[in-house]
Design an enzyme around this catalytic site. Structure first.
Site, PDB file in Angstrom:
ATOM      1  N   ARG A  86       0.823  -1.224   0.000  1.00 58.20           N
ATOM      2  CA  ARG A  86       0.000   0.000   0.000  1.00 58.20           C
ATOM      3  C   ARG A  86       0.854   1.270   0.000  1.00 58.20           C
ATOM      4  NH1 ARG A  86      -4.971  -1.951   3.870  1.00 58.20           N
ATOM      5  NH2 ARG A  86      -6.183  -2.799   2.152  1.00 58.20           N
ATOM      6  N   GLY A 111     -12.981  -3.810  -0.221  1.00 59.78           N
ATOM      7  CA  GLY A 111     -14.362  -3.335  -0.070  1.00 59.78           C
ATOM      8  C   GLY A 111     -14.720  -2.268  -1.084  1.00 59.78           C
ATOM      9  N   LYS A 145     -20.032 -17.144  -0.636  1.00 63.16           N
ATOM     10  CA  LYS A 145     -21.495 -17.037  -0.556  1.00 63.16           C
ATOM     11  C   LYS A 145     -22.132 -16.219  -1.662  1.00 63.16           C
ATOM     12  CE  LYS A 145     -21.841 -17.585   4.378  1.00 63.16           C
ATOM     13  NZ  LYS A 145     -22.153 -16.951   5.639  1.00 63.16           N
ATOM     14  N   GLY A 172     -11.297  -8.455  -2.414  1.00 64.00           N
ATOM     15  CA  GLY A 172     -11.137  -9.509  -1.416  1.00 64.00           C
ATOM     16  C   GLY A 172     -10.168 -10.615  -1.763  1.00 64.00           C
TER      17      GLY A 172
HETATM   18  P1  AMP Z   1     -15.134 -14.337  -0.702  1.00 64.99           P
HETATM   19  O1  AMP Z   1     -14.446 -13.519   0.357  1.00 64.99           O
HETATM   20  O2  AMP Z   1     -16.617 -14.300  -0.637  1.00 64.99           O
HETATM   21  O3  AMP Z   1     -14.571 -14.077  -2.066  1.00 64.99           O
HETATM   22  O4  AMP Z   1     -14.855 -15.852  -0.326  1.00 64.99           O
HETATM   23  C1  AMP Z   1     -13.564 -16.359  -0.357  1.00 64.99           C
HETATM   24  C2  AMP Z   1     -13.545 -17.631   0.419  1.00 64.99           C
HETATM   25  O5  AMP Z   1     -14.373 -18.578  -0.214  1.00 64.99           O
HETATM   26  C3  AMP Z   1     -12.172 -18.247   0.477  1.00 64.99           C
HETATM   27  O6  AMP Z   1     -11.707 -18.157   1.801  1.00 64.99           O
HETATM   28  C4  AMP Z   1     -12.388 -19.689   0.047  1.00 64.99           C
HETATM   29  O7  AMP Z   1     -11.761 -20.621   0.903  1.00 64.99           O
HETATM   30  C5  AMP Z   1     -13.886 -19.854   0.152  1.00 64.99           C
HETATM   31  N1  AMP Z   1     -14.381 -20.897  -0.746  1.00 64.99           N
HETATM   32  C6  AMP Z   1     -14.116 -21.054  -2.047  1.00 64.99           C
HETATM   33  N2  AMP Z   1     -14.677 -22.176  -2.511  1.00 64.99           N
HETATM   34  C7  AMP Z   1     -15.309 -22.754  -1.486  1.00 64.99           C
HETATM   35  C8  AMP Z   1     -16.075 -23.960  -1.322  1.00 64.99           C
HETATM   36  N3  AMP Z   1     -16.275 -24.780  -2.349  1.00 64.99           N
HETATM   37  N4  AMP Z   1     -16.571 -24.240  -0.111  1.00 64.99           N
HETATM   38  C9  AMP Z   1     -16.343 -23.413   0.932  1.00 64.99           C
HETATM   39  N5  AMP Z   1     -15.646 -22.273   0.855  1.00 64.99           N
HETATM   40  C10 AMP Z   1     -15.134 -21.942  -0.344  1.00 64.99           C
END
Ligand code: AMP
Length: 395
Positions: free
Chosen positions: A35, A376, A197, A353
């Site tokens: 950064r 974010g 999610k 992220g």
């Molecule tokens: P996000 O911050 O929403 O982009 O989520 C990232 C996180 O999603 C990472 O820490 C991954 O470990 C998790 N992730 C990716 N694929 C899967 C999966 N099939 N089941 C559970 N967690 C997952």
């Protein structure tokens, strides 16, 4: 868009909001200076013009001016990175700061103490912003990481510089690159949305559907789509309350002529650990008790083919639990496909992220066109929101 290139900083004091919210270890040493490096081009331009820089930043989330959050800890690293001795003042408002600013000579840099030592910063307090505004002739916002916050130093302060306010190089570059993907893209445009999610990505998906040709969905969020269509997903991550919503996205994708690509197969595991037994299953036939933690080989091929045919690529979110070695292959394969497409002329942006963490972990940073610095803030831009820090400069 007014940027620092529209100003000459000769004999001027630039008041720059930077994002020096860097990680520190237990000995208060900077463990990642990315950064600070990202703010360097802006700072150097001011100095080369013959001006001086007053830098404002936050560090962590202090409650009571705890020493661990003092920006004093980053002074040596900032001096090394910027190649100029950085002066420091142990407050960010008040007499001591006024004096230090007054004494500042062209070519010099002064770093103020953590803005968040004062609650007034995050509250967006106008009087506090006015006090800060006294410390420069021209206000520059170069803190993309906090551009989605309406804080005193990131947004409110801009009103005290009706003419003399602009974007720093980093912030201008982030805006330019998101525009290149969302508004000025060369077709076909492919968005890869992964991560855990559906709920955290739904607004992005809805905002981009009218702008893309292909939507690749991977990661944990894919299982909600598969279950909604009647597939057996075993013990994989599912958001039961988002089943309807995912069917809705499938419909909207069709309506917008977007090709939706869901995984075909998965690496299924019998537990959420690195030492789990694993097997490759069709995405909609995962045995009871098993969970899909990465995309499988057929999916890697499918995703790579779509990506190889794309001219603009947006990547947000890993397609597997890349933090664990047995479930990282899908994300690595995706990164390789994006790197190859980029090498062949596509424009690729990685932002928001965990995909940035994945890109760094697997050394793809220099093989994609642009990696965003703000988690974010980038997510909110992709969601189509107007960021207060950007709006304040544009007004
Ligand atoms: P996000 O911050 O929403 O982009 O989520 C990232 C996180 O999603 C990472 O820490 C991954 O470990 C998790 N992730 C990716 N694929 C899967 C999966 N099939 N089941 C559970 N967690 C997952």
């Amino acid at each position: 868009m007014k940027t620092i290139n529209d100003f000459n900083f000769h004999q001027k004091k630039a008041l720059i909001r930077v994002d020096f919210n860097v990680p520190l270890n237990d000995d208060h040493e900077v463990t990642d200076a990315t950064r600070i490096e990202a703010a360097k081009p802006t700072i150097i331009k001011v100095l080369e013009d013959g001006g001086s820089c007053v830098l404002m930043s936050h560090l962590g989330r202090p409650k009571n001016k705890e020493n661990e959050f003092s920006l004093q800890h980053i002074v040596d690293t900032a001096s090394d990175v910027l190649g100029v001795h950085v002066k420091f003042v142990a407050d960010c408002v008040g007499e001591e700061v006024s004096e230090a600013v007054h004494k500042l000579q062209p070519g010099e840099i002064l770093l103020l103490e953590n803005l968040r030592y004062y609650e007034a910063e995050t509250k967006g307090d106008r009087a506090f912003a006015k006090q800060l505004s006294k410390f420069g002739d021209i206000y520059i916002n170069d803190a993309f990481g906090t551009a989605h916050r309406a804080h005193a130093s990131t947004a409110v302060i801009a009103q005290f510089f009706p003419e003399n306010k602009c974007f720093g190089k980093l912030l201008a570059s982030e805006i330019k690159h998101v525009n290149k993907v969302l508004n000025e893209s060369e077709k076909p445009v492919t968005a890869i949305i992964g991560g855990a999610k559906v709920s955290s990505k739904i607004t992005i998906i809805e905002n981009i559907l009218s702008k893309i040709d292909h939507l690749i969905i991977g990661g944990g969020m894919a299982f909600t789509f598969i279950k909604a269509q009647g597939g057996d997903v075993g013990a994989s991550l599912v958001e039961e309350d988002k089943l309807e919503l995912s069917l809705d996205i499938i419909k909207k994708a069709k309506k917008n002529n977007v090709n939706l690509h869901l995984p075909l197969d998965v690496v299924a595991a019998d537990s959420f650990t690195e030492f789990a037994s694993t097997e490759i299953d069709p995405i909609d036939a995962i045995p009871d008790g098993w969970m899909g933690l990465d995309v499988g080989p057929k999916t890697n091929e499918l995703f790579a083919r779509v990506i190889s045919e794309s001219k603009t690529i947006l990547w947000n979110g890993p397609v597997g639990v890349f933090e664990m070695e047995p479930f990282a292959k899908g994300t690595i394969s995706l990164g390789n496909a994006i790197a190859q497409a980029t090498n062949e002329g596509a424009f690729s942006l990685v932002g928001g992220g965990d995909s940035v963490a994945a890109v760094k972990k697997f050394s793809f940073t220099n093989k994609v066109s642009y990696v965003s610095t703000g988690g974010g803030a980038m997510l909110e831009m992709l969601e189509g929101k107007t960021l207060p820090g950007i709006q304040a400069i544009e007004q």
